[in-house]
Scaffold this motif. Structure first.
Motif, short mmCIF file in Angstrom:
data_model
loop_
_atom_site.label_atom_id
_atom_site.label_comp_id
_atom_site.label_asym_id
_atom_site.label_seq_id
_atom_site.Cartn_x
_atom_site.Cartn_y
_atom_site.Cartn_z
N MET A 1 -7.83 9.13 -5.87
CA MET A 1 -9.03 8.89 -4.78
C MET A 1 -8.50 9.77 -3.51
O MET A 1 -7.48 9.92 -3.11
N ALA A 2 -9.62 10.17 -2.83
CA ALA A 2 -9.34 11.05 -1.53
C ALA A 2 -9.01 9.79 -0.60
O ALA A 2 -9.85 8.70 -0.54
N HIS A 3 -8.43 9.91 0.48
CA HIS A 3 -8.01 8.96 1.59
C HIS A 3 -8.12 9.55 3.10
O HIS A 3 -7.24 10.42 3.56
N PRO A 4 -9.34 9.28 3.55
CA PRO A 4 -9.02 9.55 5.05
C PRO A 4 -8.18 9.07 6.01
O PRO A 4 -8.56 7.82 6.23
N HIS B 1 -3.85 4.09 8.71
CA HIS B 1 -4.44 3.44 7.60
C HIS B 1 -5.45 4.36 7.11
O HIS B 1 -5.96 5.36 7.69
N CYS B 2 -5.74 4.08 5.74
CA CYS B 2 -6.85 4.73 5.11
C CYS B 2 -8.01 4.29 5.75
O CYS B 2 -8.43 2.93 6.08
N HIS B 3 -9.06 5.25 6.15
CA HIS B 3 -10.31 4.63 6.67
C HIS B 3 -11.38 4.37 5.82
O HIS B 3 -12.65 4.02 6.25
N ASN B 4 -11.08 4.47 4.64
CA ASN B 4 -11.95 3.80 3.52
C ASN B 4 -11.75 2.33 3.74
O ASN B 4 -10.63 1.85 3.40
N LEU B 5 -12.72 1.46 4.46
CA LEU B 5 -12.14 0.13 4.68
C LEU B 5 -12.03 -0.67 3.65
O LEU B 5 -11.03 -1.85 3.90
N TYR B 6 -12.44 -0.50 2.46
CA TYR B 6 -12.36 -1.18 1.24
C TYR B 6 -11.11 -0.86 0.63
O TYR B 6 -10.58 -1.59 -0.07
N HIS B 7 -10.27 0.29 1.14
CA HIS B 7 -9.10 0.54 0.71
C HIS B 7 -8.06 -0.36 1.78
O HIS B 7 -7.02 -0.79 1.15
N MET B 8 -8.42 -0.15 2.91
CA MET B 8 -7.65 -0.68 4.09
C MET B 8 -7.54 -2.19 3.82
O MET B 8 -6.22 -2.86 3.94
N GLY C 1 -4.76 -3.36 1.63
CA GLY C 1 -3.25 -3.38 2.25
C GLY C 1 -2.80 -1.84 2.58
O GLY C 1 -1.69 -1.54 2.93
N MET C 2 -3.78 -0.96 2.53
CA MET C 2 -3.34 0.55 2.66
C MET C 2 -3.29 0.65 4.21
O MET C 2 -4.27 1.57 4.69
N VAL C 3 -2.21 0.10 4.99
CA VAL C 3 -2.01 -0.06 6.26
C VAL C 3 -0.59 0.26 6.58
O VAL C 3 -0.17 -0.59 6.04
CU LIG Z 1 -7.99 5.13 0.84
#
Ligand SMILES: [Cu+2]
Length: 194
Positions: free
Chosen positions: A122-125, A173-180, A183-185
């Motif tokens: 996936m891409a992660h902003p 953090h990843c700005h896809n909040l559903y990734h964040m 735990g993607m922080v």
């Molecule tokens: Cu992400």
């Protein structure tokens, strides 16, 4: 998603100049119209003629700074591995999940390179609070932006050089909040902050 560009441009004539943002992989779009006062603006279709292509880094590859933006080489480099998958639906930075993370320590006044390597599909902003990514001296991302997009399968590493001058504890953090939310922080921290 979660991208922002600050753009300064000269437009000839009165317009109108529609500026669209189109959803990745879809026809839906939104936008603004730049026009001089009194210029005729006609109604525009809500959808583009074709689906937008997948977002990649081809735009970034074409950009080049007129003058180097980074005044010197980085003092310290942090590498961050972006990883995760749809099943189980978890996303991590350096194999860690917020709040159980190892902070990226930086010192006041340092020029810091953050090398991000995307091991996921996936891409992660990625978004760092309190700082900007001014880019390096090379062609990679030589634009001043507050988020950097990392596309899937990216074997390359993209150095960014946020100048550390805002002591504190800053979320990265990843700005896809559903990734964040999974735990993607992580945290960028200055040592004077306990
Ligand atoms: Cu992400």
């Amino acid at each position: 998603m979660a991208q922002r560009l600050d753009v300064l441009m000269d437009l000839p004539g009165n317009g109108p100049y529609p500026i669209f943002a189109q959803v990745e992989g879809k026809r839906a779009r939104t936008g603004i119209v730049l026009a001089a006062s009194g210029a005729p603006v006609s109604r525009l279709a809500a959808e583009a003629g074709e689906n937008a292509p997948p977002v990649d880094l081809s735009l970034e590859r074409r950009l080049e700074a007129v003058t180097p933006l980074a005044p010197r080489s980085p003092d310290v480099t942090h590498r961050v591995i972006l990883a995760g998958a749809m099943a189980p639906y978890t996303w991590s930075l350096n194999g860690e999940y917020w709040p159980n993370v190892t902070p990226l320590m930086i010192d006041h006044g340092q020029r810091v390179a953050i090398e991000m390597v995307n091991h996921s599909m996936m891409a992660h902003p990625m978004h760092l609070h309190g700082h900007a990514f001014p880019g390096g001296r090379d062609k990679w991302c030589p634009i001043r932006r507050c988020r950097a997009r990392y596309c899937p399968g990216a074997a390359h590493e993209q150095p960014h050089h946020p100048l550390s001058r805002h002591p504190g504890r800053w979320a990265f953090h990843c700005h896809n909040l559903y990734h964040m939310m999974t735990g993607m922080v992580t945290e960028v921290r200055y040592p004077e902050i306990i």
